[in-house]
Motif scaffolding. Sequence first.
Motif, PDB file in Angstrom:
ATOM      1  N   ALA A 166    -112.384  -7.097 -17.156  1.00 54.53           N
ATOM      2  CA  ALA A 166    -111.991  -8.542 -16.346  1.00 54.53           C
ATOM      3  C   ALA A 166    -111.142  -7.980 -16.068  1.00 54.53           C
ATOM      4  O   ALA A 166    -110.166  -7.520 -16.343  1.00 54.53           O
ATOM      5  CB  ALA A 166    -112.001  -9.448 -17.781  1.00 54.53           C
ATOM      6  N   VAL A 167    -111.578  -8.394 -14.697  1.00 54.26           N
ATOM      7  CA  VAL A 167    -110.011  -7.656 -13.807  1.00 54.26           C
ATOM      8  C   VAL A 167    -109.281  -9.602 -13.399  1.00 54.26           C
ATOM      9  O   VAL A 167    -110.125 -10.064 -12.872  1.00 54.26           O
ATOM     10  CB  VAL A 167    -110.417  -7.465 -12.176  1.00 54.26           C
ATOM     11  N   THR A 168    -108.730  -9.215 -13.527  1.00 52.19           N
ATOM     12  CA  THR A 168    -107.148 -10.577 -12.904  1.00 52.19           C
ATOM     13  C   THR A 168    -105.830 -10.392 -12.371  1.00 52.19           C
ATOM     14  O   THR A 168    -105.491  -9.039 -12.469  1.00 52.19           O
ATOM     15  CB  THR A 168    -106.277 -11.414 -14.561  1.00 52.19           C
ATOM     16  N   GLU A 169    -106.155 -11.321 -11.568  1.00 54.63           N
ATOM     17  CA  GLU A 169    -104.582 -11.968 -10.407  1.00 54.63           C
ATOM     18  C   GLU A 169    -103.303 -11.628 -11.549  1.00 54.63           C
ATOM     19  O   GLU A 169    -103.179 -11.677 -12.128  1.00 54.63           O
ATOM     20  CB  GLU A 169    -104.142 -12.738  -9.436  1.00 54.63           C
ATOM     21  N   ALA A 170    -102.220 -10.336 -11.226  1.00 53.85           N
ATOM     22  CA  ALA A 170    -101.241  -9.778 -11.641  1.00 53.85           C
ATOM     23  C   ALA A 170    -100.017  -9.846 -10.370  1.00 53.85           C
ATOM     24  O   ALA A 170    -100.157 -10.111  -9.428  1.00 53.85           O
ATOM     25  CB  ALA A 170    -100.992  -9.034 -12.151  1.00 53.85           C
ATOM     26  N   ALA A 171     -98.577  -9.138 -10.889  1.00 54.80           N
ATOM     27  CA  ALA A 171     -97.449  -9.544 -10.050  1.00 54.80           C
ATOM     28  C   ALA A 171     -97.418  -8.113 -10.459  1.00 54.80           C
ATOM     29  O   ALA A 171     -96.655  -7.442 -11.328  1.00 54.80           O
ATOM     30  CB  ALA A 171     -96.708 -10.336 -10.185  1.00 54.80           C
ATOM     31  N   LEU A 172     -96.038  -7.207  -9.327  1.00 55.40           N
ATOM     32  CA  LEU A 172     -95.450  -6.668  -9.902  1.00 55.40           C
ATOM     33  C   LEU A 172     -94.280  -6.273 -10.906  1.00 55.40           C
ATOM     34  O   LEU A 172     -94.498  -5.955 -11.690  1.00 55.40           O
ATOM     35  CB  LEU A 172     -94.471  -6.755  -8.316  1.00 55.40           C
ATOM     36  N   ARG A 173     -93.643  -7.846 -11.325  1.00 49.01           N
ATOM     37  CA  ARG A 173     -93.082  -8.599 -12.565  1.00 49.01           C
ATOM     38  C   ARG A 173     -93.340  -7.514 -13.288  1.00 49.01           C
ATOM     39  O   ARG A 173     -92.987  -7.961 -14.327  1.00 49.01           O
ATOM     40  CB  ARG A 173     -91.999  -9.275 -11.846  1.00 49.01           C
ATOM     41  N   ASN A 174     -95.110  -7.507 -13.316  1.00 52.92           N
ATOM     42  CA  ASN A 174     -95.411  -7.562 -14.368  1.00 52.92           C
ATOM     43  C   ASN A 174     -95.679  -5.801 -15.162  1.00 52.92           C
ATOM     44  O   ASN A 174     -96.303  -5.891 -16.187  1.00 52.92           O
ATOM     45  CB  ASN A 174     -97.271  -8.081 -15.044  1.00 52.92           C
ATOM     46  N   ILE A 175     -95.061  -5.085 -14.310  1.00 50.84           N
ATOM     47  CA  ILE A 175     -95.030  -4.267 -14.731  1.00 50.84           C
ATOM     48  C   ILE A 175     -93.498  -3.328 -15.048  1.00 50.84           C
ATOM     49  O   ILE A 175     -92.481  -3.764 -15.038  1.00 50.84           O
ATOM     50  CB  ILE A 175     -94.902  -3.188 -13.118  1.00 50.84           C
ATOM     51  N   LYS A 176     -94.029  -2.932 -16.429  1.00 55.87           N
ATOM     52  CA  LYS A 176     -92.766  -2.846 -17.575  1.00 55.87           C
ATOM     53  C   LYS A 176     -92.511  -0.728 -17.722  1.00 55.87           C
ATOM     54  O   LYS A 176     -93.821  -0.438 -17.423  1.00 55.87           O
ATOM     55  CB  LYS A 176     -93.341  -3.508 -18.508  1.00 55.87           C
TER      56      LYS A 176
END
Length: 201
Positions: A65-75
Amino acid sequence: MTTSVTRFLLAALLMVVAATAVRAQPTTARFRGIVEWAEADRIQIRRPGGSTLTLRMNPRTRVFAVTEAALRNIKPESYVSVLAASGPEPRRAKAVTLYSPSERGFEAGAQPWDTDPGATLTAGWVADLKGGRPLRLTLGYGGGQSSFEIPAGTPVTAIAPGEKALLEPGAAVTLFAQSGPDGALSVGTIAAGRQGAVPSF
């Protein structure tokens, strides 16, 4: 039988064996498009040019499954792939994908990709992350590193294990298929967009 004749026949036999082995090796291809329909063992997609393609699925076909994410999700502990244009580092990112813990290690390293001429897909663990505009990201993989700048507005998605129920008409997909000795295409992996998301690779 003379030695020269024996050597000739042996060489010919080795050539036949080698050619057979090459033909037997499956090749992997990627296909992108929109699901037209899907059954238990087949899927048909409409490709960007308008043509349709039908491929086989099997009990081992994996769906993600591919969902939308955001740059802030990169840790700092994230496993990420970056689709980038060619050029010197830091390369400019065109799309970013974050992976669930179970999929860390997918396509680790840097390799040419078929989305655009000169495009590369680089996957690895976050080795360095600097906020700002653009965000600066360095990925580490198997003794190597690659650096990227990620402008605001870059498409970001997340990928995790999914199910075949995602393969509904209208879903955007990327299919990783192999051609067998008979030339027929069989899908091994499918990345399917959920709620309008589009796979970036």
